[in-house]
Every structure is written in C-alpha cells, then in structure tokens.
Scaffold this motif. Sequence first.
Motif, PDB file in Angstrom:
ATOM      1  N   LYS A 306      -4.783  -2.800  36.201  1.00 32.29           N
ATOM      2  CA  LYS A 306      -3.514  -3.462  36.519  1.00 32.29           C
ATOM      3  C   LYS A 306      -2.275  -2.645  36.147  1.00 32.29           C
ATOM      4  O   LYS A 306      -1.295  -2.635  36.899  1.00 32.29           O
ATOM      5  N   LYS A 309      -1.098  -0.399  38.973  1.00 35.94           N
ATOM      6  CA  LYS A 309      -0.430  -1.069  40.085  1.00 35.94           C
ATOM      7  C   LYS A 309       0.987  -1.498  39.694  1.00 35.94           C
ATOM      8  O   LYS A 309       1.925  -1.382  40.491  1.00 35.94           O
ATOM      9  N   THR A 310       1.122  -1.983  38.477  1.00 31.75           N
ATOM     10  CA  THR A 310       2.442  -2.389  37.998  1.00 31.75           C
ATOM     11  C   THR A 310       3.387  -1.202  37.951  1.00 31.75           C
ATOM     12  O   THR A 310       4.565  -1.306  38.327  1.00 31.75           O
ATOM     13  N   HIS A 311       2.856  -0.070  37.483  1.00 33.24           N
ATOM     14  CA  HIS A 311       3.692   1.124  37.377  1.00 33.24           C
ATOM     15  C   HIS A 311       4.097   1.626  38.764  1.00 33.24           C
ATOM     16  O   HIS A 311       5.230   2.113  38.947  1.00 33.24           O
ATOM     17  N   GLU A 313       4.757  -0.173  41.331  1.00 28.62           N
ATOM     18  CA  GLU A 313       5.870  -1.021  41.773  1.00 28.62           C
ATOM     19  C   GLU A 313       7.190  -0.533  41.156  1.00 28.62           C
ATOM     20  O   GLU A 313       8.228  -0.538  41.816  1.00 28.62           O
ATOM     21  N   LYS A 314       7.131  -0.125  39.895  1.00 24.03           N
ATOM     22  CA  LYS A 314       8.330   0.370  39.234  1.00 24.03           C
ATOM     23  C   LYS A 314       8.810   1.670  39.879  1.00 24.03           C
ATOM     24  O   LYS A 314      10.015   1.886  40.050  1.00 24.03           O
TER      25      LYS A 314
END
Length: 318
Positions: A306, A309-311, A313-314
């Motif tokens: 996860k 994926k979060t990174h 988006e950033k």
Amino acid sequence: MNKLLLILLFPIVAICQSTNLDEVDVYFKKKEFKKAESLITKYLKTHPDNIKALELLGDTYGHQKKWDDAIKQYKKLVDKNQNSANYHYKHGGALGMKALSINKIKALGIIGDVKSAFLKAAELDSNHIESRWALVELYMQLPAIIGGSKEKSLHYAAELENLSKVDGYLAKGYVYEYDDEPELAEKYYKLAIKEGGSLNCFNKLTSFYKKENKPEKAIKNIEEAQQKLQRNALHYQIGKVAAEYNIELQKGEQCLLTYLKNYSAKDGVPIAWAHYRLAQIHMHQKNKEKALKYINLAIKELPEIKPFKTHKEKILNL
C-alpha cells in the motif's frame, strides 16, 4: 503493562539425530513451521519421551504464536528437568509473549510467573545470557508498582557485562535509552561497537540515532559499519535514512544504486523497496519523471504494498 520487548525466544535448536526428524531442520530454515509441527507430532506418537522432539514442538508453537500450546509444551520440559535453565527460560518467554497478546488486566496475572521463570533460569545457570537479557528488559519495562526497577535492570546488565562485555554494554545502552538518558545510551552503544563491532551493535546505535532524530549521525554510523563489515545491505540502510529524513539525497541515491547493482537474495530487503526509496529521493528533489519511474518499478515488483501506491499518488500531485 507497557510493551515487553523480549529478545528472540525461540532460536533454531539442534535437531535430534534420528533420521525420522531430518526434515525438521529443513522446515525450520524455510520457516515452514506448520509442516515441522506435523512431522514432530507424528514422531512423538512413537517416541513420546524424546526430550529434543518435545522441545522442538514447543519451538514450532512459539514460531506460530500459539502461546498456550508453547507454554504447555515447555511446562512439560520443566517438569521433566527442573534443573534446566533453558527450559525455564523458554517457559518464561512463552508466558511473556502470551501476556503481550491479551488484555492488560489478564496479563498482570501472568507477569509473576514470567519473572519467576527468568529468575530461576538465571539462578540455575550463572552463564545464561538470554535469561539475563530478558530480566534487563522485564524490570525496565514493568511499572514500579508491579516490580519494575531500573536498579534491578542495571544489576542484570552488570552480570551480562561480566559474561560478555558486548552484551553488557548493549544492555546498559538499552536501559539508559529507555530511561531517556541519551548521552549514556550513546556512550554504551559506542562501547559495544568498539568491543564487538558486529552488525547488531551498529544497528542498535543507528536505531538510537533515528529515535533521537539525528539522521546525520545515523548515516555516519552506517557508513562506518559498511567500511568495517562490507555488507551490501548497509547501502540500502543509508539510502533509506536519506529518503526518510530528506538529507544527503545524492549520497542516498548513489548508495541505493549500488545496492541494486550488487543485490542478491542474502541482502534481505527486496529491490522493490530500494526503488521505492529512490522514488522518495527524487520526489524530494521535485523530479517527477524519475520519481514515477522508480515508484512504477516498485509497484510492478510488489503490487500489493500500500505505501507504494500511496506514494505514487503523491508524486502525481507534484
């Protein structure tokens, strides 16, 4: 009750000489503990009094976090040999881990037995390092109202120092770090490095520096470890600190690229994480193209992580 940081309680022990248990060692090394459990259980049906098999079964339960089963198994061993420091130690360790897995009120009813088991192990064997480490941590982390004591922790740290200077220094570093005395903690961690110089010693000081929010010192310490030990995995550690704290980014990038170039399975950290750290570094540098390149590689290699994926988006929002 505060968290109880016990050292590794269930090391892989020597396997019985019987050919019926030859596969157990293989299963342990592969961390296939359920298969090891099945094999040992079958063996015990025809060899119910084999002490080593009984101990191995307890170890398999411990590795699977089946604490009640491990406690029961080690209690059998204690009953069979009241003079074995190692059996008392393992019994105490399983009790301690159970205490961590239940609510605090119920855990209070177990702590006395944990302490008694470790104290008995230390009493039976004046050279038993593991039980003294457990007592250092136990006394330091218990509230004073139920027996916690810095003085007692330091007492067992001193006993450790008499047995092994490295262990003694690390134990004292732990006590002072826990008690928020950073100068003394740093002093003893450095003494441990000077005395032993193992990767574990360097890692303790690195973790301490990161906890104290001193990433520059952490990187310097890892570099010293790399010069002494020549471990490729340390290149990753430098890159990780650089990426996490947004410092020495060029050095961090070079170390991560070196890690990738020389990577082998024994290095431990998958290459996807090195790509993730490179993505972090390039994001700090506002280099969106390279950041996307490396985060996409990380996701391709380990698509279920996860944070990757979060990174991403950033990065896309740069």
